[in-house]
Design an enzyme around this catalytic site. Structure first.
Site, short mmCIF file in Angstrom:
data_model
loop_
_atom_site.label_atom_id
_atom_site.label_comp_id
_atom_site.label_asym_id
_atom_site.label_seq_id
_atom_site.Cartn_x
_atom_site.Cartn_y
_atom_site.Cartn_z
N SER A 1 0.78 -1.25 0.10
CA SER A 1 0.19 0.05 0.04
C SER A 1 0.84 1.14 0.16
O SER A 1 1.62 1.44 -1.00
CB SER A 1 -1.02 -0.07 1.33
N ASP B 1 -9.52 -5.10 -4.62
CA ASP B 1 -8.82 -3.88 -4.21
C ASP B 1 -9.35 -2.59 -4.82
O ASP B 1 -9.30 -2.44 -6.01
CB ASP B 1 -7.28 -4.03 -4.03
N HIS C 1 -7.94 -5.23 -0.44
CA HIS C 1 -6.90 -4.69 0.07
C HIS C 1 -6.02 -5.26 1.01
O HIS C 1 -6.68 -5.53 2.34
CB HIS C 1 -7.02 -3.28 0.05
#
Length: 303
Positions: A164, A245, A277
């Protein structure tokens, strides 16, 4: 009707926090931290070190069970996610995840604790991570401050990774390493897990708000230009996607731009269907999370 004081009024609200007109910031997520530990089952040891007292930069270092003391181990420089404003290298999520990578890939891992918004706005995350990476590299002559790196690290096999926000930072570090690299050190590859890059209005606005001095929506840290992609300082990139995601589209755009850039390395993509995610952090014992860990390890150890 009595009105609330304007100082208590909400100014802005984002995915991970809201700000008030009195300057207060309220985060929606808190981060629990755990101490380092030694795992009697896997043999993985960990300890915390201070890289810089000011600004405060620290890291958790992991060492796998040593079977052959004469055999050097790859180095994994790991950067946690958390939207540039929460999470920690010392949280249970990241402690356990990095320990799993260390067990699977048989690497020394350095998981960096960098400055977070609002205490230290962007670009602290990039600068702290860069300082920590240079600290790791300073051990290549075998006379650095950390004995585990001096004794066991193979500085011809260094990898940078994150998920991320940490994947975004990883890319930016690889660009700073550049084609000339470090003297006496080879960065072999980067692993980007569910990477964040510019292209989603809500998340872009949040990043720009956390970075007071920014270049707008075209800021190269947010949306990498072709010339930066061409400067990535390694020969291999592995990108993990999760099909559900919300960052999947911007990750694909990064892959497409990298593939057509003048970089010249090889890029590989692994996608997990039906997952969202950072699912591997939330469901570490699932089959797909195990698959991710194994692929990560094979990428590091491929000849």
């Amino acid at each position: 009707m009595k009105m609330e004081p304007t100082s208590n009024e909400i100014d802005r609200e984002f995915r991970f926090f809201r700000t008030y007109k009195n300057g207060q910031v309220e985060k929606f997520y808190s981060t629990h931290k755990i101490p380092p530990s030694n795992n009697p089952v896997t043999g993985v040891q960990s300890k915390d070190i201070i890289i810089s007292p000011e600004p405060a930069i620290s890291a958790r270092i992991f060492l796998p069970k040593i079977h052959d003391p004469t055999r050097k181990l790859p180095v994994l420089f790991y950067i946690h996610g958390g939207g540039f404003c929460f999470e920690s290298a010392f949280s249970p999520l990241y402690h356990n995840h990095v320990a799993s990578l260390v067990t699977e890939a048989r690497v020394i891992a350095v998981s960096v604790e960098y400055g977070l918004y609002p205490d230290r706005p962007i670009p602290a995350c990039y600068e702290d991570s860069w300082a920590a990476l240079k600290w790791v590299v300073s051990h290549s002559a075998r006379n650095g401050p950390e004995p585990w790196l001096n004794e066991y690290a193979d500085f011809d096999r260094v990898f940078i990774s994150g998920d991320s926000a940490g994947a975004n930072i990883s890319h930016n570090l690889a660009v700073r390493v550049g084609p000339d690299g470090f003297s006496g050190v080879k960065v072999n590859g980067i692993v980007l897990v569910h990477p964040f890059f510019g292209g989603l209005e809500e998340d872009d606005e949040m990043w720009l708000y956390m970075c007071p001095e920014n270049g707008g929506l075209q800021d190269r840290r947010l949306k990498p230009p072709a010339e930066d992609l061409a400067r990535i300082g390694c020969g291999r990139v592995l990108i993990f996607f999760a099909a559900e995601d919300h960052l999947r589209e911007v990750g694909q755009r990064y892959y497409d731009e990298l593939a057509k850039s003048e970089w010249g390395g090889s890029v590989e993509v692994v996608e997990h269907e039906g997952e969202s995610h950072v699912f591997h952090l939330m469901k570490p014992d699932s089959e797909k999370a195990t698959n991710l860990i194994k692929k990560f390890g094979s990428f590091i150890n491929q000849n």
